[in-house]
Design an enzyme around this catalytic site. Structure first.
Site, PDB file in Angstrom:
ATOM      1  N   ALA A  26       0.806  -1.217   0.000  1.00 41.83           N
ATOM      2  CA  ALA A  26       0.000   0.000   0.000  1.00 41.83           C
ATOM      3  C   ALA A  26       0.841   1.271   0.000  1.00 41.83           C
ATOM      4  O   ALA A  26       0.407   2.307   0.476  1.00 41.83           O
ATOM      5  CB  ALA A  26      -0.916  -0.016   1.221  1.00 41.83           C
ATOM      6  N   ASN A  49       2.696  -4.143   7.482  1.00 44.14           N
ATOM      7  CA  ASN A  49       3.449  -4.847   6.438  1.00 44.14           C
ATOM      8  C   ASN A  49       4.267  -3.863   5.601  1.00 44.14           C
ATOM      9  O   ASN A  49       5.337  -4.201   5.110  1.00 44.14           O
ATOM     10  CB  ASN A  49       2.491  -5.607   5.530  1.00 44.14           C
ATOM     11  CG  ASN A  49       1.981  -6.862   6.201  1.00 44.14           C
ATOM     12  OD1 ASN A  49       2.733  -7.790   6.454  1.00 44.14           O
ATOM     13  ND2 ASN A  49       0.711  -6.868   6.543  1.00 44.14           N
ATOM     14  N   HIS A  65       0.336   6.531   3.815  1.00 44.71           N
ATOM     15  CA  HIS A  65       1.746   6.231   4.094  1.00 44.71           C
ATOM     16  C   HIS A  65       2.595   7.290   3.410  1.00 44.71           C
ATOM     17  O   HIS A  65       2.488   7.483   2.198  1.00 44.71           O
ATOM     18  CB  HIS A  65       2.128   4.848   3.559  1.00 44.71           C
ATOM     19  CG  HIS A  65       1.339   3.741   4.163  1.00 44.71           C
ATOM     20  ND1 HIS A  65       1.461   3.367   5.485  1.00 44.71           N
ATOM     21  CD2 HIS A  65       0.397   2.937   3.625  1.00 44.71           C
ATOM     22  CE1 HIS A  65       0.626   2.365   5.722  1.00 44.71           C
ATOM     23  NE2 HIS A  65      -0.031   2.092   4.621  1.00 44.71           N
TER      24      HIS A  65
HETATM   25  N1  LIG Z   1       1.699  -6.635   1.960  1.00 38.52           N
HETATM   26  C1  LIG Z   1       0.726  -5.790   2.263  1.00 38.52           C
HETATM   27  O1  LIG Z   1       0.744  -4.611   1.914  1.00 38.52           O
HETATM   28  C2  LIG Z   1      -0.442  -6.276   3.076  1.00 38.52           C
HETATM   29  C3  LIG Z   1      -1.573  -5.468   3.242  1.00 38.52           C
HETATM   30  C4  LIG Z   1      -2.632  -5.966   3.990  1.00 38.52           C
HETATM   31  C5  LIG Z   1      -2.552  -7.205   4.600  1.00 38.52           C
HETATM   32  N2  LIG Z   1      -1.422  -7.959   4.459  1.00 38.52           N
HETATM   33  C6  LIG Z   1      -1.276  -9.276   5.100  1.00 38.52           C
HETATM   34  O2  LIG Z   1      -1.873 -10.273   4.293  1.00 38.52           O
HETATM   35  C7  LIG Z   1      -2.324 -11.356   5.129  1.00 38.52           C
HETATM   36  C8  LIG Z   1      -3.788 -11.693   4.822  1.00 38.52           C
HETATM   37  O3  LIG Z   1      -4.596 -10.569   5.062  1.00 38.52           O
HETATM   38  P1  LIG Z   1      -6.195 -10.646   4.953  1.00 38.52           P
HETATM   39  O4  LIG Z   1      -6.700  -9.257   5.107  1.00 38.52           O
HETATM   40  O5  LIG Z   1      -6.608 -11.428   3.765  1.00 38.52           O
HETATM   41  O6  LIG Z   1      -6.546 -11.492   6.264  1.00 38.52           O
HETATM   42  P2  LIG Z   1      -7.900 -12.310   6.605  1.00 38.52           P
HETATM   43  O7  LIG Z   1      -7.949 -12.372   8.076  1.00 38.52           O
HETATM   44  O8  LIG Z   1      -9.056 -11.745   5.871  1.00 38.52           O
HETATM   45  O9  LIG Z   1      -7.624 -13.791   6.004  1.00 38.52           O
HETATM   46  C9  LIG Z   1      -6.621 -14.643   6.485  1.00 38.52           C
HETATM   47  C10 LIG Z   1      -7.048 -16.094   6.271  1.00 38.52           C
HETATM   48  O10 LIG Z   1      -5.950 -16.952   6.649  1.00 38.52           O
HETATM   49  C11 LIG Z   1      -6.514 -18.127   7.236  1.00 38.52           C
HETATM   50  N3  LIG Z   1      -5.467 -18.813   8.000  1.00 38.52           N
HETATM   51  C12 LIG Z   1      -4.949 -18.502   9.211  1.00 38.52           C
HETATM   52  N4  LIG Z   1      -3.973 -19.372   9.548  1.00 38.52           N
HETATM   53  C13 LIG Z   1      -3.870 -20.262   8.538  1.00 38.52           C
HETATM   54  C14 LIG Z   1      -3.037 -21.391   8.284  1.00 38.52           C
HETATM   55  N5  LIG Z   1      -2.111 -21.784   9.163  1.00 38.52           N
HETATM   56  N6  LIG Z   1      -3.210 -22.088   7.136  1.00 38.52           N
HETATM   57  C15 LIG Z   1      -4.157 -21.703   6.236  1.00 38.52           C
HETATM   58  N7  LIG Z   1      -4.958 -20.638   6.417  1.00 38.52           N
HETATM   59  C16 LIG Z   1      -4.827 -19.907   7.548  1.00 38.52           C
HETATM   60  C17 LIG Z   1      -7.682 -17.588   8.057  1.00 38.52           C
HETATM   61  O11 LIG Z   1      -8.612 -18.609   8.362  1.00 38.52           O
HETATM   62  C18 LIG Z   1      -8.248 -16.521   7.116  1.00 38.52           C
HETATM   63  O12 LIG Z   1      -9.252 -17.055   6.271  1.00 38.52           O
HETATM   64  C19 LIG Z   1      -2.115 -10.888   6.580  1.00 38.52           C
HETATM   65  O13 LIG Z   1      -0.903 -11.425   7.084  1.00 38.52           O
HETATM   66  C20 LIG Z   1      -1.968  -9.389   6.443  1.00 38.52           C
HETATM   67  O14 LIG Z   1      -1.164  -8.830   7.461  1.00 38.52           O
HETATM   68  C21 LIG Z   1      -0.392  -7.505   3.681  1.00 38.52           C
END
Ligand SMILES: NC(=O)c1ccc[n+]([C@@H]2O[C@H](COP(=O)([O-])OP(=O)(O)OC[C@H]3O[C@@H](n4cnc5c(N)ncnc54)[C@H](O)[C@@H]3O)[C@@H](O)[C@H]2O)c1
Length: 275
Positions: free
Chosen positions: A128, A196, A226
């Protein structure tokens, strides 16, 4: 895997907000180069709902191991304390990984070494924030400082254990308030769901000691933003990104999802611009 001739088999690990969005894009916009071939979520219902909305049968795999064997590239979008371990298993199985949970990789240089050894790519989207391409280029010379200032409305920090332990009541904040100033490692530790971007900046710079993170909140902030200021031998970079939140998850910026999709697109085309 042949990028030119065959469709790349792709699997979604973590079928939450980001995983679901990316899966839908693979089906629609990336279908010329990718074939969606696996879904896995620790919460079966999440995978089931996604499979149903995609209208593709037999995508859900019964185990993580079977999931890995069904794909060439894994989209990691889990929110788990075991994320680094999960990514390592994928690389051990010689799969490429697009990792959204960049914060979990900050202390995992062994993952990048393993990927090099196994000839796998770990793809980290720019997320982002704007300016990651320029930081990567600048890191070849001397960078003297990087300041990342993240601004979010109080709702973006709900249930944060660090703020609760410090007795900070978000509902009582009436003006611009600095919630945190410190290193990337501290930011990732205290704001794991929100930061992140900090980890992405630090990895792009190849030197986290130069990075200072500031996190500010105010009820007057309407978007997650940001701001980056980078100083070095190259000159000065200033960028600011005002993000619209993802409709499925107010903690995620829409641009982060788009950057994941764009990274996949470039990977399949053997093209790499910026990110
Ligand atoms: N890079 C970036 O800019 C950025 C931005 C936003 C979010 N993120 C990251 O991306 C990731 C996902 O975000 P989101 O908003 O989709 O989260 P979310 O909570 O909507 O979805 C996460 C999913 O992972 C599943 N999960 C948890 N542990 C698991 C495992 N061991 N095996 C399989 N599935 C599992 C959960 O059941 C859930 O369905 C997070 O770590 C978040 O911090 C990154």
């Amino acid at each position: 895997m042949t990028l030119q001739n065959k469709k790349i088999r792709i699997g979604i690990l973590g079928c939450g907000a980001i995983g679901s969005r990316i899966a839908k894009s693979v089906k629609k916009e990336l279908k010329a180069t990718y074939r969606l071939n696996g879904l896995y979520d620790i919460t079966h219902e999440k995978a089931y709902q996604l499979e149903k909305s995609l209208k593709i049968n037999n995508l859900i795999k019964p185990s993580f191991k079977k999931f890995l064997s069904s794909v060439d590239i894994v989209v990691e979008a889990v929110n788990s304390p075991d994320t680094a371990w999960i990514i390592k298993q994928a690389i051990k199985a010689r799969k490429h990984v697009l990792s959204m949970s960049v914060g979990k990789l900050l202390k995992s240089s062994d993952i990048f070494r393993l990927a090099t050894k196994n000839r796998c790519c770990v793809l980290l989207p720019s997320g982002a924030v704007a300016g990651i391409d320029a930081i990567k280029a600048a890191s070849l010379g001397n960078i003297s400082s990087i300041t990342l200032t993240t601004r979010k409305p109080p709702g973006g920090f709900g249930h944060n254990p660090h703020l609760i332990s410090r007795g900070i009541n978000l509902a009582k904040i009436t003006e611009e308030t600095v919630l945190f100033q410190g290193t990337v490692d501290e930011a990732v530790k205290y704001f794991p769901q929100n930061i992140n971007v900090a980890a992405t900046v630090a990895l792009a710079a190849h030197d986290k000691s130069k990075v200072i993170i500031r996190i500010i909140t105010s009820p007057n902030f309407k978007v997650n933003s940001h701001e980056l200021e980078v100083l070095g031998d190259f000159g000065r970079i200033v960028t600011r990104t005002d993000n619209v939140v993802c409709p499925d998850n107010p903690k995620t910026s829409y641009l982060a999802v788009l950057s994941g999709i764009q990274t996949l697109k470039q990977f399949s085309q053997g093209l790499k611009i910026g990110t």
